[in-house]
Design an enzyme around this catalytic site. Sequence first.
Site, mmCIF file in Angstrom:
data_model
loop_
_atom_site.group_PDB
_atom_site.id
_atom_site.type_symbol
_atom_site.label_atom_id
_atom_site.label_comp_id
_atom_site.label_asym_id
_atom_site.label_seq_id
_atom_site.Cartn_x
_atom_site.Cartn_y
_atom_site.Cartn_z
ATOM 1 N N HIS A 26 43.427 16.795 -72.189
ATOM 2 C CA HIS A 26 43.951 17.955 -71.455
ATOM 3 C C HIS A 26 43.951 19.198 -72.370
ATOM 4 C CE1 HIS A 26 47.126 19.861 -68.735
ATOM 5 N NE2 HIS A 26 47.213 20.597 -69.835
ATOM 6 N N GLU A 27 44.494 19.023 -73.576
ATOM 7 C CA GLU A 27 44.572 20.144 -74.517
ATOM 8 C C GLU A 27 43.190 20.584 -74.974
ATOM 9 O OE1 GLU A 27 47.224 21.775 -74.927
ATOM 10 O OE2 GLU A 27 48.354 20.298 -73.770
ATOM 11 N N HIS A 52 41.561 22.879 -72.451
ATOM 12 C CA HIS A 52 42.010 24.273 -72.620
ATOM 13 C C HIS A 52 41.247 24.930 -73.764
ATOM 14 C CE1 HIS A 52 45.442 24.284 -69.989
ATOM 15 N NE2 HIS A 52 46.086 23.357 -70.659
#
Length: 373
Positions: free
Chosen positions: A67-68, A71
């Site tokens: 997820h990170e 980004h």
Amino acid sequence: MSNAINLGKIFGIQFRLHYSWFIIFVLITVSLSWQYFPIVYPDWSRPIYWVIGVVTSLLFFASVVAHELAHSLVARINDIPVKSITLFIFGGIARITREATRAGAELKMAAAGPACSLVIGGLFFLLHILIRNANESISAMAFWLAYINVMLAVFNMIPGFPLDGGRVFRSFLWRVTGNYKRSTRIATRVGQGVGYLFIVGGILIMFLLREWFSGLWLVFIGWFLGNAASASYRQAQWREALQGFTAAQVMNRDCPVIPPDITVNWLVQGYVLTSGHHFFLVADEGELKGILTLHNIKSVPQQNWDVAQVKEIMTPVEKLKVAHLDQDALSILEQMDENDINQMPVASEGRVIGLISRDSLIRFLRTRSELGM
Ligand SMILES: [Zn+2]
């Protein structure tokens, strides 16, 4: 952010693990191995519950990293450098050294994380369906991971800054109003509001439903969200106020030079009390040895002031980060945050000519606002 362990680099981005992460790791593993799996699948053996529990937690962790990373990679494509990502109790915080300058870039960057979590959730669900009849324990694990990744996406899409949803919301406001500052203010206010809602909801759940643990958990999340929103707002204000200034404009040039071998008592009586200065450059025959602040002085008990020497309590030059005269003030503040320091000497052509501290930055901004500048 210094309470973290370095995990190494993925795609050139430093990953760090905050200590609070271990708490959530243990909590998730225990609640899976002790409660969730035994209740839903009563006929596995004890060791299987624990093995599946630990593997599930680790895969959940990998999902948060993905997820990170989503980004960060989208940030990079849009020329927003990401230095490091710290994984902590509620997920991750990316240290993005510069905010997006366009609403579109911000939107893509913010939406990438939840989108990635939804895709991962979908893939785990597919795996769950495919092996449902072949291997019950792995299929059960895939089901829980599908669920938790969707929850991760949903939680992060709550429209309170600095959650992903808050960033999406801000970029939307930013595009509509064209006003970055006002959009940040509204999004952070909503973030604080969401935090209060969680706290009130948590208290209600505790006292009306007597669900102490869930209630307390919600209060904790709410408190955390509210704090994060306030901190981001302050940070945004700072960034905006310091935009466009260089070290030369914000530094304190009026920094007395003191010798390294005088005692603290001498320093206090002879310099600090009479001059009112808070910072000193410590130099021996023109060569910088370190810097000294009131903070260093206070670290020595008063009864030792007669014997302690300046060179013993100063911050030595090896530990100092030095700013350049034309470096922009914002990047100096970021460097201070990153290294957890409160002041940086400013050098030009190898000589120290001034000092920048957090205090002096605050004073600089306050004076400007008092003058209506
Ligand atoms: Zn995110």
